[in-house]
Write an enzyme that holds these catalytic residues in place. Structure first.
Site, short mmCIF file in Angstrom:
data_model
loop_
_atom_site.label_atom_id
_atom_site.label_comp_id
_atom_site.label_asym_id
_atom_site.label_seq_id
_atom_site.Cartn_x
_atom_site.Cartn_y
_atom_site.Cartn_z
N GLU A 192 0.80 -1.24 0.00
CA GLU A 192 0.00 0.00 0.00
C GLU A 192 0.83 1.28 0.00
OE1 GLU A 192 -2.74 -0.40 3.29
OE2 GLU A 192 -3.77 -2.08 2.37
N ASN A 233 2.07 -5.14 -3.21
CA ASN A 233 0.66 -5.46 -2.94
C ASN A 233 -0.13 -4.17 -2.63
OD1 ASN A 233 -1.34 -7.57 -2.32
ND2 ASN A 233 -1.16 -6.91 -0.17
N HIS A 269 -10.41 -5.92 -2.45
CA HIS A 269 -11.48 -5.70 -1.47
C HIS A 269 -12.61 -4.98 -2.20
CE1 HIS A 269 -9.12 -7.11 1.89
NE2 HIS A 269 -8.13 -6.31 1.53
N GLU A 298 -6.28 -10.66 -1.46
CA GLU A 298 -7.11 -10.41 -0.27
C GLU A 298 -8.59 -10.28 -0.64
OE1 GLU A 298 -5.61 -7.15 2.10
OE2 GLU A 298 -3.52 -7.66 1.69
N ASP A 300 -12.36 -10.05 -0.98
CA ASP A 300 -13.65 -10.16 -0.30
C ASP A 300 -14.59 -9.17 -0.97
OD1 ASP A 300 -12.73 -7.76 0.92
OD2 ASP A 300 -12.45 -8.69 2.90
C1 XIL Z 1 -6.36 -6.40 8.24
C2 XIL Z 1 -6.72 -7.61 9.09
O1 XIL Z 1 -7.68 -8.37 8.39
C3 XIL Z 1 -7.29 -7.16 10.42
O2 XIL Z 1 -7.47 -8.28 11.28
C4 XIL Z 1 -6.36 -6.16 11.09
O3 XIL Z 1 -6.95 -5.66 12.25
C5 XIL Z 1 -6.04 -5.02 10.15
O4 XIL Z 1 -5.50 -5.53 8.93
N1 XIL Z 1 -4.99 -4.61 3.65
C6 XIL Z 1 -4.00 -5.45 4.09
C7 XIL Z 1 -4.28 -6.37 5.21
O5 XIL Z 1 -2.93 -5.51 3.47
O6 XIL Z 1 -3.13 -6.63 5.97
C8 XIL Z 1 -5.39 -5.84 6.10
O7 XIL Z 1 -5.69 -6.84 7.08
C9 XIL Z 1 -6.60 -5.48 5.28
C10 XIL Z 1 -6.28 -4.42 4.28
#
Ligand code: XIL
Length: 385
Positions: A192, A233, A269, A298, A300
């Site tokens: 990020e 990422n 996401h 990631e 969802d």
């Molecule tokens: C999130 C986790 O899912 C949570 O449990 C934690 O509190 C915060 O981080 N982007 C990312 C992940 O790269 O590491 C994040 O994960 C979600 C957003």
């Protein structure tokens, strides 16, 4: 396998739409008897289970797990794993072991956990996950080395000199990567680092080290574990936009400069309120054309609660479009979802009023999205195995 390069994004969208329509039909037509392989949560009263919204689709029990179907389609199916639930919840553990071929620690490889005090590393929990993965013949995605979030309190701004920050970053990369050397398939080295407008995000690392810190992190990581695949990422870089353009330009520059970077992680996401990007495939393909791997890291798909069948169907379409695009690009080799059950998803805690973002609900009932993924994987793998 489908022909990998000649199909356009339009076809993917049409394909996703067709699949969605088919699923609507089958969801309405199918009886609601549980599948033979359906996992039910032990200890959950039947009443609680039946009270859940009826969005699950029953499928042919002979259809295999995501993992088996992914294997036949040459795609690792991954999941982010939370250690508390891995220890305490047998259903969760069973699904993590059987439905997935790749695991990512949701939190326990982040800096605040692995180096809570300067130079004092703690890999207890991450080691447990690596052992779990070995036991179940799974690969591990390392997440993440350089990020501005979930840092320990001792990593603060204005405390050290530039040379010291450089040493701190290197020592962290060295300490963590050398501990897991040989065990990690893909490392999210930098996470990020860009803003939505394509500028570098204004973080501690940018302010203390300047814009060269990203290339430096990759060069240094490669020295420590030359066999690991090193990833950049980020989120909102799944389609073509200002942010993904900037990331793409960075990869071009890195390739030209010989900076060792092997993959781009598309966090993915999504939210059913915003249509998934129509140019998912074109974006993945342009990275592939640079000989860069693509992983969905990631995934969802959240929504405003409560869930209803229409929202669940929209969600299935988004998951499916993402998977279809990945399957159409040969260099997309890992499709990871950010959790198993809504019971433990990070979404409700961060996006107020939203949730139901994963493939299993809080009672471990599968959703249309789960069947959509299985159907698409089955088609992709049908000429193999
Ligand atoms: C999130 C986790 O899912 C949570 O449990 C934690 O509190 C915060 O981080 N982007 C990312 C992940 O790269 O590491 C994040 O994960 C979600 C957003």
């Amino acid at each position: 396998m489908w022909p990998k390069k000649s199909i356009t994004a339009g076809v993917v969208t049409a394909l996703a739409a067709t699949t969605a329509l088919t699923l609507v039909g089958s969801a309405q037509a199918q009886p609601t008897t549980p599948r033979a392989d359906q996992v039910t949560a032990p200890g959950v009263p039947a009443q609680a289970r039946t009270a859940a919204p009826k969005v699950g689709v029953r499928t042919d029990p002979s259809v295999k797990t995501l993992r088996q179907l992914g294997d036949r389609a040459d795609l690792k199916m991954g999941v982010a794993v939370g250690m508390d639930q891995l220890h305490s919840d047998a259903t969760y553990r069973h699904l993590a072991a059987t439905q997935f071929s790749s695991v990512t620690p949701e939190n326990v490889m982040k800096w605040e956990v692995t180096e809570p005090q300067q130079g004092k590393f703690d890999f207890t929990q991450a080691d447990q996950l690596v052992r779990f993965a070995k036991k179940h013949h799974q690969i591990v995605r390392g997440h993440t080395l350089v990020w501005h979030n979930q840092l320990p309190t001792w990593v603060t701004e204005g405390t050290f000199t530039r040379a010291q920050y450089r040493q701190i970053l290197r020592a962290h990369i060295r300490g963590e990567m050398s501990h897991f050397k040989g065990d990690i398939n893909e490392w999210d080295v930098v996470n990020e680092a860009f803003d939505e407008d394509g500028k570098l995000r204004d973080t501690l690392w940018l302010r203390e080290l300047g814009p060269g810190y990203i290339a430096e992190a990759f060069r240094y990581a490669h020295k420590i574990d030359p066999k690991a695949k090193l990833f950049y990422n980020d989120y909102n870089i799944e389609g073509v936009n200002a942010k993904s353009n900037a990331v793409y330009q960075m990869f071009r520059q890195f390739k030209a400069d010989g900076v060792p970077v092997q993959g781009v992680g598309l966090q993915s996401h999504f939210d059913i309120q915003y249509p998934y990007p129509p140019d998912l495939l074109a974006n993945m393909q342009r990275f592939a054309d640079l000989k860069v791997r693509i992983s969905v890291t990631e995934a969802d798909v959240r929504m405003d609660l409560p869930v209803d069948p229409t929202k669940a169907q929209a969600q299935a379409g988004a998951y499916d479009a993402l998977l279809s695009s990945c399957l159409l690009v040969a260099r997309c080799k890992n499709f990871t979802v950010w959790g198993i059950s809504d019971k433990y998803s990070w979404i409700p805690g961060v996006f107020e009023g939203q949730g139901s973002a994963l493939l299993w609900d809080e009672n471990y009932q599968t959703k249309p999205a789960y069947d959509a993924l299985r159907r698409t994987l089955a088609i992709a793998g049908s000429d193999r195995g």
